[in-house]
Design an enzyme around this catalytic site. Structure first.
Site, PDB file in Angstrom:
ATOM      1  N   LYS A  97       5.724  -0.218   5.223  1.00  0.00           N
ATOM      2  CA  LYS A  97       4.885   0.251   6.317  1.00  0.00           C
ATOM      3  C   LYS A  97       4.423  -0.911   7.168  1.00  0.00           C
ATOM      4  CE  LYS A  97       0.691   3.013   6.897  1.00  0.00           C
ATOM      5  NZ  LYS A  97      -0.424   3.712   6.247  1.00  0.00           N
ATOM      6  N   LYS A 113       2.767  -3.515   2.856  1.00  0.00           N
ATOM      7  CA  LYS A 113       2.010  -2.890   3.944  1.00  0.00           C
ATOM      8  C   LYS A 113       1.406  -4.009   4.779  1.00  0.00           C
ATOM      9  CE  LYS A 113      -1.792   0.324   4.790  1.00  0.00           C
ATOM     10  NZ  LYS A 113      -2.776   1.221   4.153  1.00  0.00           N
TER      11      LYS A 113
HETATM   12 ZN   LIG Z   1      -7.167   2.235   2.879  1.00  0.00          ZN
END
Ligand SMILES: [Zn+2]
Length: 329
Positions: free
Chosen positions: A254, A201
């Site tokens: 992501k 992420k």
């Molecule tokens: Zn968070």
């Protein structure tokens, strides 16, 4: 053999011919529909920066989920907007927390209960400061403390599994959270609940509109001390390896579009299922272009998703899930 023996256009001559040789496909069952659950009844509050996305009270979330199920969508990813917030984010593991209430209601709906219910595991929607862990304020500033945060994430995951989550999905990017969550799930007799870890992420400007939707903007500072730097592909591979060693069953990448090369590299490296999150900024910039008439809505929607599948994602979390499922029907 080259031209004229070889003519690539032979296989592009008709819709049916193109369908026969299509390498990558998109199905409604590949799509995960995110839902933001808020307190109240009959609440359907539009998110200004994300046209077509709402904060929904539990009753409205059930209606929304039933529609998603009727469209053949694969599952839901649930986020919560609690009634109140505190320093630790205790609403995240509250037995009567907003997502826990939502999970129980969804499991009681005959139409929605067969959707795969994925619960996001993080503290930033529940903490007063908006960070993903416990804060430590020192003389030269502040940090998010890693190890004490793990206990809270583990409690949160166990609580969500007990309330009905089919999958828990930690998104905080603390080190060691997957192992801590696995231990807590097993201790709570949720040994069959899989972990979908947001293994890679990146700290991204494309999360901007989400923070309005989830009311989770940090009150100060940013998340770059725990989310990844945008330049680092090899580091993303290390994050994935570590999460799998700790017991992650699947991984989520992501954002998607600005990081398609990272999805591809992950696909070539590991055999576990890979999801990708087409994040709020990716959605909102396309919506803005649609509103201006600059892009063809239907074609651009599907193409944006197909590209993510082609990069190597098995499934996609997307705010276009319902629109795309209707187009694919
Ligand atoms: Zn968070």
């Amino acid at each position: 053999m080259a031209f004229p023996q070889t003519r690539m256009r032979r296989l592009r001559r008709s819709d049916s011919m193109r369908a026969l040789v299509r390498e990558t496909t998109l199905e409604p069952g590949d799509l995960i529909h995110p839902i933001f659950i808020c307190p109240g009844q009959g609440v359907r509050k539009p998110i200004g920066s994300m046209p077509g996305v709402f904060n929904l009270s539990v009753d409205e979330a059930v209606r929304d989920a039933e529609e998603a199920a009727s469209l053949g969508i694969g599952g839901l990813l649930l986020f919560g907007l609690p009634e109140s917030k505190d320093e630790q984010g205790s609403g995240a593991w509250d037995e009567n927390g907003i997502v826990q209430q939502g999970l129980r209601a969804l499991k009681q709906s005959a139409a929605a209960k067969n959707l795969v219910l994925i619960a996001d595991v993080c503290l930033c929607e529940y903490t007063s400061h908006g960070h993903c862990g416990i804060l430590d304020e020192t003389s030269d500033g502040w940090t998010v403390k890693n190890d004490p945060t793990l206990d809270l994430l583990a409690r949160t995951a166990a609580s969500l599994a007990l309330a009905g989550a089919d999958i828990v999905a930690p998104s905080d990017m603390m080190d060691g959270r997957v192992a801590a969550i696995r231990t807590a799930l097993d201790a709570a007799h949720s040994e069959d609940t899989p972990i979908l870890s947001y293994a890679s992420k990146f700290a991204s400007a494309f999360y901007g509109p989400f923070r309005e939707a989830a009311d989770s903007a940090p009150q100060f500072g940013d998340r770059r001390s725990y989310q990844m730097d945008g330049g680092n592909l090899r580091e993303a591979m290390r994050e994935i390896d570590l999460d799998l060693e700790e017991g992650a069953d699947m991984i989520l990448m992501k954002p998607a579009m600005p990081y398609l090369d990272v999805i591809r590299a992950a696909r070539q490296r590991v055999d576990v299922p890979i999801g990708a999150y087409q994040v709020s900024g990716e959605y909102s910039m396309l919506q803005a272009a649609f509103e201006k008439g600059w892009l063809d809505r239907d074609r651009a929607t599907l193409e944006s998703l197909l590209g993510i599948r082609r990069a190597g994602a098995d499934f996609i979390v997307t705010y276009f899930a319902k629109d795309a499922a209707r187009l694919l029907a």
